[in-house]
Design a protein around this motif. Structure first.
Motif, short mmCIF file in Angstrom:
data_model
loop_
_atom_site.label_atom_id
_atom_site.label_comp_id
_atom_site.label_asym_id
_atom_site.label_seq_id
_atom_site.Cartn_x
_atom_site.Cartn_y
_atom_site.Cartn_z
N ARG A 159 0.83 -1.22 0.00
CA ARG A 159 0.00 0.00 0.00
C ARG A 159 0.86 1.26 0.00
O ARG A 159 0.41 2.33 -0.40
N TRP A 160 2.11 1.14 0.42
CA TRP A 160 3.01 2.31 0.44
C TRP A 160 3.47 2.69 -0.96
O TRP A 160 3.87 3.82 -1.19
N MET A 161 3.43 1.76 -1.90
CA MET A 161 3.95 2.02 -3.23
C MET A 161 3.20 3.14 -3.94
O MET A 161 3.74 3.77 -4.85
N LEU A 162 1.99 3.44 -3.53
CA LEU A 162 1.20 4.49 -4.16
C LEU A 162 1.29 5.81 -3.40
O LEU A 162 0.65 6.78 -3.79
N ARG A 163 2.04 5.86 -2.33
CA ARG A 163 2.13 7.03 -1.48
C ARG A 163 3.25 7.97 -1.92
O ARG A 163 4.22 7.56 -2.54
N ARG A 164 3.12 9.23 -1.54
CA ARG A 164 4.13 10.25 -1.83
C ARG A 164 5.15 10.28 -0.70
O ARG A 164 4.82 10.15 0.47
N VAL A 165 6.40 10.49 -1.08
CA VAL A 165 7.48 10.59 -0.12
C VAL A 165 7.72 12.07 0.20
O VAL A 165 7.76 12.91 -0.70
N TYR A 166 7.86 12.37 1.49
CA TYR A 166 8.16 13.73 1.93
C TYR A 166 9.39 14.23 1.19
O TYR A 166 10.39 13.53 1.08
N GLY A 167 9.31 15.44 0.66
CA GLY A 167 10.42 16.05 -0.05
C GLY A 167 10.41 15.84 -1.55
O GLY A 167 11.17 16.47 -2.26
N ALA A 168 9.54 14.96 -2.05
CA ALA A 168 9.45 14.74 -3.49
C ALA A 168 8.84 15.98 -4.15
O ALA A 168 7.92 16.58 -3.61
N ASP A 169 9.39 16.38 -5.27
CA ASP A 169 8.85 17.52 -6.00
C ASP A 169 7.43 17.23 -6.47
O ASP A 169 7.12 16.09 -6.83
N HIS A 170 6.60 18.26 -6.49
CA HIS A 170 5.21 18.07 -6.92
C HIS A 170 5.10 17.68 -8.38
O HIS A 170 4.14 17.04 -8.78
N ASP A 171 6.11 18.04 -9.19
CA ASP A 171 6.05 17.66 -10.60
C ASP A 171 6.87 16.40 -10.89
O ASP A 171 7.03 16.02 -12.04
N ASP A 172 7.34 15.73 -9.86
CA ASP A 172 8.07 14.48 -10.03
C ASP A 172 7.11 13.43 -10.57
O ASP A 172 6.06 13.17 -9.98
N PRO A 173 7.43 12.80 -11.69
CA PRO A 173 6.53 11.80 -12.25
C PRO A 173 6.43 10.53 -11.40
O PRO A 173 5.51 9.75 -11.56
N ASP A 174 7.40 10.33 -10.49
CA ASP A 174 7.39 9.17 -9.62
C ASP A 174 7.73 9.60 -8.19
O ASP A 174 8.86 9.40 -7.74
N PRO A 175 6.77 10.20 -7.47
CA PRO A 175 7.05 10.73 -6.13
C PRO A 175 6.96 9.68 -5.02
O PRO A 175 7.03 10.02 -3.84
N GLY A 176 6.83 8.43 -5.40
CA GLY A 176 6.65 7.37 -4.42
C GLY A 176 7.96 6.81 -3.91
O GLY A 176 9.05 7.26 -4.26
#
Length: 89
Positions: free
Chosen positions: A4-21
């Motif tokens: 279930r974590w694979m679909l979550r956003r990681v703190y610090g990931a850019d909002h325009d990052d195509p893969d923020p997980g």
């Protein structure tokens, strides 16, 4: 890693990052409560002491606005979940 974590956003990931997980091979904790609720925090390579101290994470959506920080610390008995403890300037 919990699927279930694979679909979550990681703190610090850019909002325009195509893969923020999360990335394979990294260790994460779940942030619960406060302004960063639901994000994952990458704790890869942090020592036990650093993990015990928790983290003051920069956020613009906390009580102090831009430049403020949200404090998170491991939930007693469950080091995979970090609870919000409050905001600081």
């Amino acid at each position: 890693m919990d699927a279930r974590w694979m679909l979550r956003r990681v703190y610090g990931a850019d909002h325009d990052d195509p893969d923020p997980g999360p990335r394979l091979g990294h260790a994460y904790v779940e942030l619960v409560g406060g302004p960063l609720d639901g994000l994952l925090l990458d704790v890869t390579g942090r020592s036990r002491r650093e993990l015990a101290d928790g983290a003051a994470l920069t956020t613009e959506i906390g009580a102090y606005g831009a430049g403020g920080r949200a404090w998170y610390r491991a939930r007693p008995g469950d080091g995979r979940v970090w609870q919000w403890e409050g905001d600081t300037p």
